[in-house]
Design an enzyme around this catalytic site. Structure first.
Site, PDB file in Angstrom:
ATOM      1  N   ASP A 127     -11.024   1.350  -3.060  1.00  0.00           N
ATOM      2  CA  ASP A 127     -11.570   1.080  -1.966  1.00  0.00           C
ATOM      3  C   ASP A 127     -13.176   0.804  -1.815  1.00  0.00           C
ATOM      4  O   ASP A 127     -13.782   0.497  -0.689  1.00  0.00           O
ATOM      5  CB  ASP A 127     -11.216   1.935  -0.610  1.00  0.00           C
ATOM      6  CG  ASP A 127      -9.638   1.687  -0.100  1.00  0.00           C
ATOM      7  OD1 ASP A 127      -9.223   0.385  -0.280  1.00  0.00           O
ATOM      8  OD2 ASP A 127      -9.001   2.775   0.312  1.00  0.00           O
TER       9      ASP A 127
ATOM     10  N   ASP B 114       0.836  -1.213  -0.231  1.00  0.00           N
ATOM     11  CA  ASP B 114      -0.137  -0.162  -0.042  1.00  0.00           C
ATOM     12  C   ASP B 114       1.033   1.258  -0.019  1.00  0.00           C
ATOM     13  O   ASP B 114       2.123   1.373   0.175  1.00  0.00           O
ATOM     14  CB  ASP B 114      -1.005   0.276   1.226  1.00  0.00           C
ATOM     15  CG  ASP B 114      -2.221   0.494   0.884  1.00  0.00           C
ATOM     16  OD1 ASP B 114      -2.194   1.430   0.066  1.00  0.00           O
ATOM     17  OD2 ASP B 114      -3.115   0.376   1.769  1.00  0.00           O
TER      18      ASP B 114
HETATM   19  C1  GLA Z   1      -5.781   1.829   2.275  1.00  0.00           C
HETATM   20  C2  GLA Z   1      -6.091   0.459   1.502  1.00  0.00           C
HETATM   21  C3  GLA Z   1      -7.398  -0.279   1.996  1.00  0.00           C
HETATM   22  C4  GLA Z   1      -6.749  -0.776   3.456  1.00  0.00           C
HETATM   23  C5  GLA Z   1      -6.230   0.466   4.218  1.00  0.00           C
HETATM   24  C6  GLA Z   1      -5.658  -0.086   5.483  1.00  0.00           C
HETATM   25  O1  GLA Z   1      -6.825   2.504   2.442  1.00  0.00           O
HETATM   26  O2  GLA Z   1      -6.601   1.111   0.135  1.00  0.00           O
HETATM   27  O3  GLA Z   1      -7.552  -1.163   1.159  1.00  0.00           O
HETATM   28  O4  GLA Z   1      -5.698  -1.686   3.144  1.00  0.00           O
HETATM   29  O5  GLA Z   1      -5.509   1.174   3.354  1.00  0.00           O
HETATM   30  O6  GLA Z   1      -5.036   1.022   6.237  1.00  0.00           O
END
Ligand code: GLA
Length: 715
Positions: A535, A467
């Site tokens: 997300d 990430d």
């Molecule tokens: C980001 C990612 C999510 C998740 C969060 C965790 O927002 O896009 O899918 O992994 O971080 O903090």
């Protein structure tokens, strides 16, 4: 002249003409009278002999040579956006080329240029392949100040002072003149990535850009241009995609007399750096594609290119994954993860991913980033027992990491405050309560590599979700001799770490993520197996996000989850089947809280996962035809390259009383063939399905969806 016809790259020395040939397009350039490479043609195949005499018409002596440049410079009567901006030690600005030769090897053409006075050499590089219409282009610039001064042509007699590179694009592209122009591009934000935008191109300079240090959610480095007359199945489309995961900039120039050129590359404005004698700058690839089969044909050509020449393991099935982030957030415990793992295995999941919250003092997003050791409150014996159980259940074990980041409240930051990107005189902006590590520093990059390598070894990690949750701000690099290099070197070091990890652990697979889909580009896709698309897992919103993503990027790399209802983001309630059917258009995962799903829901999910596994070869490696009807149905038809099988996913979010959708034509089928619908057992002719269309048989009500499978039968 025959050589000009047959070879992927050929040259007609007498006319100074270079011709690139792909299966369905021609590209040509020539060396202009001033020594600069000039554009001649890009489009439909034609008799290349014709190109010998092609010249841009000059309308008046008030204007200079009107032929567009292959990479515009700042000298001469050039006033459009420059692709290369340089400044020499004496303050003189702009290159002035003389052509010094070319090289052709394995489909790669290098046009070699040298400045007429200063120690600067440049190569414009083009790569064509026999199995793709995508032309890869990049630029290499070199300070020749350390070259042998005995060479009479050498410019090394000039004092070897550094040269400032203010901007160096990968390539500039020019379209054949059209009566009008339309620009398609992808815009968005967190939770609404890759929204397709299609507008008439103004007579102006239109800049698509990310100044965030990442690819960004807000603009994606891809564009398509047409005359305003292309549609999904027909029409000429010119498109290009930049393989870069940091800041970038593409300037599209429609001039007042109707010519369109666009120039693009890495870095946004004001990221200048100096090059020293013998130093070389190599830009990322800016790939261009001409396609005569509309937006659908354009997307299919990009997908095929990505599968053949970009993705690390295009032949592999992407495993069905489970991830509890959306269902449980930071609330991780070994017991809960074990319970979820058991349920996930029952539904047919093949990869179990532990998301954020497993490490350091990470109880929420205020602390812990940078401390990549297991949180004993959640995992008293470390991650290994969970990893072992996941493996015992027959699944692979995945782990979320955000290696480029640190919270101020972390042991790492307390030990190494100097490791973050910061300007001592500036207030540091925290986004999501976190700071950016300076990955351009060799010591920080080495630490990140070692940390990830250790995690893989200690916990038998099969998969990282990598990430990256905040952009660059106050992007200074105290003490560095040339601080703006931070922007590009950090990206290259991230690439380097991923490449090294993959080499050290050939079984490791990686998902790229950046607050959802903030880092989706061909540079990332060259080294990760899939990307987290967004997300936002609301299936209705996802239809648009996925359609935009699919304009250029392939379904195999598009991670998509079936999650809980109501959606935690939009609060929309949708049936399980609809959520699965939308997610089945990519690399399927499950994001819902399986501990609260009923037995009936778990059984339904298991059935849908099993069905997905039957068609995933088609979804992930098939040929995709988008479906979008005027009566509210959208979907994708995935065809086996040999036409033996087909999977058609269709979705209709809302229903109007008595409005049965019309049959949907499937132009991806073959006219002379017959196909059987595996569910109804009915056989249709290819002509009927192509022209009249397939009856969808969607159930009544909102959020209706179906997966329709067709097999080709003997005539
Ligand atoms: C980001 C990612 C999510 C998740 C969060 C965790 O927002 O896009 O899918 O992994 O971080 O903090």
């Amino acid at each position: 002249m025959d050589a000009l016809r047959d070879e992927p790259v050929s040259v007609d020395v007498e006319h100074g003409l270079f011709v690139l040939r792909t299966p369905n397009s021609i590209y040509a350039l020539r060396i202009g009278e001033d020594g600069s490479p000039r554009h001649v043609y890009w489009g439909e195949p034609l008799d290349v002999a014709e190109l010998r005499e092609w010249r841009s018409p000059s309308h008046s002596s008030f204007e200079a040579d009107p032929a567009p440049d292959e990479l515009p410079i700042e000298t001469g009567a050039r006033f459009g956006p420059a692709g290369l901006r340089v400044r020499f030690a004496d303050g003189v600005r702009g290159a002035q080329w003389r052509y010094v030769g070319h090289e052709i090897e394995d489909g790669v053409l290098r046009i070699k240029l040298e400045d007429r006075f200063y120690p600067l050499a440049c190569e414009l590089v083009y790569r064509v392949r026999r199995d793709s219409d995508v032309i890869e282009r990049w630029t290499e610039v070199r300070h020749t100040g350390a070259d042998d001064p005995a060479d009479p042509d050498s410019t090394a007699n000039i004092a070897p002072e550094p040269i400032v590179v203010e901007h160096c694009d990968s390539a500039s592209w020019t379209l054949p003149k059209q009566a009008d122009y339309r620009l398609s591009h992808l815009v968005g934000g967190w939770g609404s990535e890759t929204q397709l935008q299609r507008d008439r191109l103004p007579v102006a300079e239109t800049v698509l850009v990310s100044r965030r240090g990442t690819t960004s959610h807000h603009a994606n480095p891809w564009l398509a241009l047409d005359a305003g007359d292309a549609d999904e199945t027909s029409g000429q489309v010119w498109s290009a995609a930049l393989a870069w995961s940091g800041s970038w900039r593409i300037a599209v120039h429609r001039d007042p007399v109707g010519r369109v050129t666009f120039t693009g590359g890495y870095g946004h404005e004001a990221q200048t750096f100096r090059i020293e004698p013998s130093e070389r700058v190599v830009t990322p690839i800016f790939a261009g594609l001409y396609n005569g089969d509309g937006f659908g044909g354009t997307s299919r050509a990009w997908h095929e290119y990505a599968r053949r020449h970009v993705l690390p393991h295009p032949e592999e099935d992407r495993p069905v994954l489970y991830n509890s982030w959306e269902a449980m957030g930071f609330d991780l415990t070994e017991a809960k993860q074990l319970e979820l793992a058991g349920l996930a295995a029952r539904t047919g999941v093949e990869l179990f991913v532990v998301d954020d919250g497993w490490f350091g003092a990470r109880r929420d997003d205020h602390a812990g980033l940078g401390d990549w050791t297991t949180y004993p409150g959640a995992f008293p014996n470390g991650l290994k027992p969970l990893a072992d159980e996941v493996h015992r259940l027959g699944m692979r074990f995945g782990l979320w990491v955000e290696p480029e980041m640190v919270n101020a409240d972390s042991d790492l930051f307390r030990a190494h405050p100097e490791w973050v990107v910061h300007a001592p005189t500036r207030q540091a902006t925290e986004l999501r309560n976190q700071l950016l590590l300076n990955l351009a520093r060799a010591d920080v990059a080495a630490w990140v590599y070692d940390t990830l390598d250790r995690l893989v070894r200690e916990n038998d990690v099969d998969f990282f979700k990598w990430d990256m949750n905040r952009p660059f701000t106050e992007a200074a690099w105290p003490g560095a001799p040339d601080p703006d290099r931070l922007w590009a070197v950090a990206v290259r070091n991230v690439y380097g770490i991923i490449d090294r990890l993959r080499e050290a652990h050939p079984g490791l697979r990686i998902e790229g993520c950046s607050s959802g889909g903030g880092r989706i580009d061909l540079g990332m896709l060259a080294r990760v197996d899939q990307v987290w698309t967004s997300d936002n897992t609301d299936p209705v919103d996802r239809i648009e996000i996925q359609a935009g993503y699919g304009q250029v990027y392939p379904a195999a790399a598009m991670a998509a989850w079936a999650s809980d209802s109501p959606s935690p983001i939009t609060f929309r309630e949708t049936p399980l089947r609809f959520r699965f059917h939308v997610a089945m258009a990519g690399a399927l995962g499950i994001g819902g809280n399986l501990t609260v799903w009923s037995e009936a829901e778990l059984a339904e999910a298991a059935g849908l996962v099993a069905e997905y596994k039957e068609v995933r070869g088609l979804v992930q490696r098939g040929v995709a035809y988008r479906i979008q009807t005027a009566d509210g149905v959208s979907g994708v038809h995935y065809a086996a390259p040999d036409d033996s099988e087909h999977a058609v996913l269709v979705w209709r979010p809302t229903m109007r009383f008595a409005h049965e959708p019309a049959p949907v034509p499937l132009p991806g089928l073959r006219a002379g063939a017959r196909y059987r619908d595996l569910f109804w057992g009915v056989t249709y002719s290819g002509e009927v399905l192509r022209e009249r269309g397939l009856e969808l048989g969607l159930p009544a009500g909102d959020y209706a969806s179906r997966l329709i499978r067709l097999v080709r039968v003997a005539e």
